[in-house]
Scaffold this motif. Structure first.
Motif, short mmCIF file in Angstrom:
data_model
loop_
_atom_site.label_atom_id
_atom_site.label_comp_id
_atom_site.label_asym_id
_atom_site.label_seq_id
_atom_site.Cartn_x
_atom_site.Cartn_y
_atom_site.Cartn_z
N GLY A 108 8.12 13.45 -16.44
CA GLY A 108 8.25 12.02 -16.42
C GLY A 108 7.12 11.24 -16.47
N ALA A 109 6.06 11.81 -15.76
CA ALA A 109 4.72 11.27 -15.81
C ALA A 109 4.10 11.39 -17.13
N PHE A 110 4.29 12.34 -17.85
CA PHE A 110 3.49 12.45 -18.90
C PHE A 110 4.33 11.55 -20.07
N ALA A 111 5.80 11.54 -19.88
CA ALA A 111 6.64 10.44 -20.76
C ALA A 111 6.23 9.19 -20.70
N SER A 112 5.97 8.55 -19.53
CA SER A 112 5.59 7.25 -19.38
C SER A 112 4.36 7.06 -19.26
N LEU A 161 2.85 6.17 -2.73
CA LEU A 161 4.23 7.05 -3.05
C LEU A 161 4.15 6.94 -4.69
N ASP A 162 4.07 5.99 -5.23
CA ASP A 162 4.41 5.98 -6.67
C ASP A 162 3.07 6.98 -7.51
N VAL A 163 2.06 7.21 -6.77
CA VAL A 163 1.02 8.25 -7.43
C VAL A 163 1.58 9.58 -7.39
N ILE A 164 2.60 9.78 -6.94
CA ILE A 164 3.24 11.32 -6.64
C ILE A 164 4.33 11.28 -7.55
N ALA A 215 0.81 -1.17 0.10
CA ALA A 215 0.03 0.08 -0.30
C ALA A 215 0.87 1.28 -0.15
N ALA A 216 1.81 1.30 1.11
CA ALA A 216 2.70 2.34 0.78
C ALA A 216 3.34 2.70 -0.44
#
Length: 502
Positions: free
Chosen positions: A159-163, A150-153, A145-146
Motif C-alpha cells: 500500500g505504501a508503494f501503491a499510494s 503513526l502515519d509514517v508506519i 503529532a501522534a
C-alpha cells in the motif's frame, strides 16, 4: 568497467565535439518555460487547457519515485554496512530540519513585521465565504503529532508503494537495508546484486522520461499563467514582494551555511544543477526533480545512503520556503483584518506553525490547512479569511519550490559532511562537469561521455570510478549465475562436489 586496450585509449584521445546548444536540457526547458508564459498570457484559454502536459510529466516521475527511493536507500545502507551510522544520519537530519524550519518561520515573522504587507486593507469578515477555501482543502484537517507519527508506519508495504507515501516507503527501506547489514552483505549478495540491476533499469527509464521534460514544463507554465494571469501580481504586490525578498535573503544565508559547514560553493552548485531548478520552476513541483537532484548530489560527493535518507525526509520535514510563506501570510491576514499581533501571540503562532508545517508535502491545499489550523487555534481572525490567499498562493509556488529544493540540497551536504560521508574533491570534479560514478552516468543519460572519461582516467593510471558514491567499483559487484545442481558422486569424506553457481 573493463580495462581498455591500447586502440581504445588511442581513440579516446581524439577531441570531443561540443554538444550543440539546442541539445542542452537547460536550453530546451528555458525555451519551453518562456513559450508557456507567452501562450498563457496571450491565449489564456489555450494555456488553461495545456495542464495535462504538465500533470502527465509529473505522473511519469511519480511512477518511479517509490521504487527509486527504496532501491537507493537499501543499496546505500548495505554498502555502508553500519546500522548505527544510519541512525546517526537520521537523527542529525531531523535536528538540522527542525533548526532550519524554526529559523525560516522566525525569519518570515521578522519580515512580515517590518514590511506590514496586509496593513491598510481593512477586510470585512462578513464578506468572506468558506466555500472557496473548502474547495481548495477538501474539508481536510491538519494531523496532530501522534497521527502524523503513526502515519509514517505503513499498515501495508504494498500500500505504501501503491499510494506513493514516501515517508512510509523510506521507513520500510531503512528496516530492509538494516536487515541486510545485520544478516551480512555477503550472504545477501544475490538480493543486493538483483537490486543493483533493477536500479540501473530505473535509472535508464528516468533518463528517457527526462527527454520529455521540456514538454511538461511548457504545459505546466502555460496552465499557471493562463489560469491565474499576470494581473494578480498587482493585487498582492506587497505580499509577493515580501515573500520573494525574504526568499532571496534566505538563499543568501544558505550560501553561508553551505560554505561554512561543508565548504560547498553554492553558486557553482546552482550552475551545476541549473536544469533541475529550472524544471522545478517550470512545473512548480520539487517532486518532478527528486530523482535527478539525488543523482546530482551523489555525483557531487555525497554518499548514496545519506542522500537517500536526507532528501526524501526533507521533502516532508524541511520545507523552508513554505515556512517563510506561512509566517509572512499569517501576519498578512492578521493585518488585513486590522489585528497587530503582540509578541506572545506571534510566539504561539510560531509553535502552531512549527507543528502544522511538518509532513504536509503533497497534501492538496497544505498551506491553507496550516494557516486554517493556526487561525482556529489563535482565534484572531476567521478561518474563512485564509481564502484571501487563493489568488496569490499559486504565484508563490516558484519561491517555495526553489527555497525548499535548495534547502534540502544544503541539508544533504551538511549532514553528509557531519557524518563524514562527503568527499569534497569529488564535488570539485562534478562541478567541472565530470561524472564521478557509473550510476549517475546512467541516470543522466551520459554513458558514452562517461566511458570516454573512464578511458582517460585509466590511461592516466587512476582508479576507475565507483559504481556509486560510497559504494564499490563495478568490478567488485559479484555476479551470480543460476544453474541446475549436478548429482555428482559423493567424495570419500562424504561430501559432494555438486553446487550452485558462484
Amino acid at each position: 568497467m573493463k580495462i581498455p586496450d591500447s586502440a581504445a585509449l588511442k581513440a579516446s584521445s581524439a577531441p570531443q565535439k561540443k554538444k550543440p546548444l539546442y541539445r542542452s536540457l537547460f536550453f530546451q526547458i528555458l525555451i519551453a518555460v518562456v513559450a508557456g508564459v507567452l501562450i498563457g498570457h496571450f491565449w489564456p484559454d489555450l494555456g488553461s487547457q495545456l495542464r495535462p502536459l504538465g500533470d502527465g510529466f509529473i505522473q511519469l516521475i511519480k511512477m518511479i519515485i517509490a521504487p527509486l527511493i527504496f532501491l537507493v536507500i537499501v543499496t546505500g545502507i548495505s554498502a555502508v554496512g553500519d546500522v548505527k551510522a544510519v541512525g546517526r544520519v537520521g537523527v542529525k537530519a531531523l535536528l538540522y530540519f527542525t533548526a532550519a524550519t524554526l529559523f525560516a518561520l522566525v525569519f518570515g515573522l521578522i519580515v512580515g513585521n517590518i514590511v506590514q504587507p496586509g496593513a491598510g486593507l481593512n477586510i470585512d469578515p462578513n464578506t468572506l465565504s468558506q466555500e472557496a477555501l473548502t474547495a481548495k482543502t477538501g474539508n481536510a484537517v491538519p494531523k496532530d503529532a501522534a497521527a502524523f507519527i503513526l502515519d509514517v508506519i505503513p499498515t501495508s508495504v504494498i500500500g505504501a508503494f501503491a499510494s506513493n507515501s514516501l515517508l512510509q516507503v523510506l521507513f520500510f527501506s531503512v528496516f530492509f537495508g538494516a536487515a541486510i547489514v545485520v544478516i551480512g552483505r555477503e550472504r545477501c549478495m544475490p538480493v543486493v546484486s538483483l537490486m543493483e540491476t533493477v536500479l540501473e533499469l530505473i535509472f535508464k527509464i528516468m533518463s528517457w522520461i527526462m527527454k520529455v521534460a521540456p514538454i511538461g514544463a511548457f504545459g505546466a507554465m502555460a496552465f499557471i499563467i493562463g489560469q491565474y494571469g499576470l494581473d494578480t501580481l498587482s493585487t498582492y504586490a506587497l505580499l509577493i514582494a515580501a515573500c520573494y525578498g525574504a526568499a532571496i535573503v534566505f538563499i543568501g544565508l544558505l550560501f553561508l551555511v553551505a560554505w561554512g559547514f561543508a565548504r560547498v560553493p553554492l553558486w557553482h552548485f546552482l550552475k551545476y544543477t541549473r536544469e533541475e531548478f529550472l524544471l522545478a520552476l517550470g512545473t512548480a513541483s520539487t517532486e518532478a526533480v527528486m530523482p535527478r537532484i539525488m543523482t546530482k548530489l551523489t555525483n557531487a560527493g555525497c554518499s548514496r545512503a545519506t542522500t537517500g535518507l536526507v532528501v526524501p525526509t526533507g521533502y516532508s520535514f524541511n520545507l523552508d520556503g513554505a515556512a517563510i510563506y506561512l509566517s509572512i501570510s499569517l501576519l498578512f491576514l492578521a493585518q488585513a483584518f486590522g489585528h497587530n499581533l503582540d509578541l506572545g501571540q506571534q510566539l504561539a503562532a510560531l509553535g502552531v506553525l512549527l507543528l502544522t508545517s511538518k509532513g504536509m508535502a503533497g497534501v492538496p491545499g497544505s498551506s491553507f490547512l496550516a494557516l486554517s489550523a493556526t487561525a482556529a487555534a489563535l482565534g484572531i481572525f476567521p478561518v474563512a479569511g485564509v481564502a484571501l490567499l487563493l489568488g496569490a498562493d499559486r504565484l508563490m509556488d516558484s519561491m517555495r519550490v526553489v527555497v525548499n529544493l535548495l534547502g534540502n540540497c544544503v541539508a544533504t551536504f551538511v549532514v553528509s559532511k557531519w557524518e563524514g560521508q562527503f568527499d569534497r574533491s569529488v564535488m570539485v570534479r562534478a562541478f567541472k562537469g565530470e561524472i564521478t560514478n557509473h550510476d549517475s552516468a546512467i541516470m543522466l543519460g551520459v554513458e558514452e561521455e562517461f566511458e570516454d572519461q573512464e578511458l582517460e582516467r585509466i590511461s592516466g593510471g587512476q582508479e576507475p570510478s565507483p559504481k556509486f558514491r560510497g559504494g564499490p567499483n563495478p568490478e567488485e559487484i559479484r555476479e551470480f549465475h543460476m544453474r541446475r545442481p549436478t548429482h555428482a558422486a559423493a567424495a570419500p569424506d562424504g561430501s559432494s562436489d555438486a553446487g550452485g553457481g558462484k
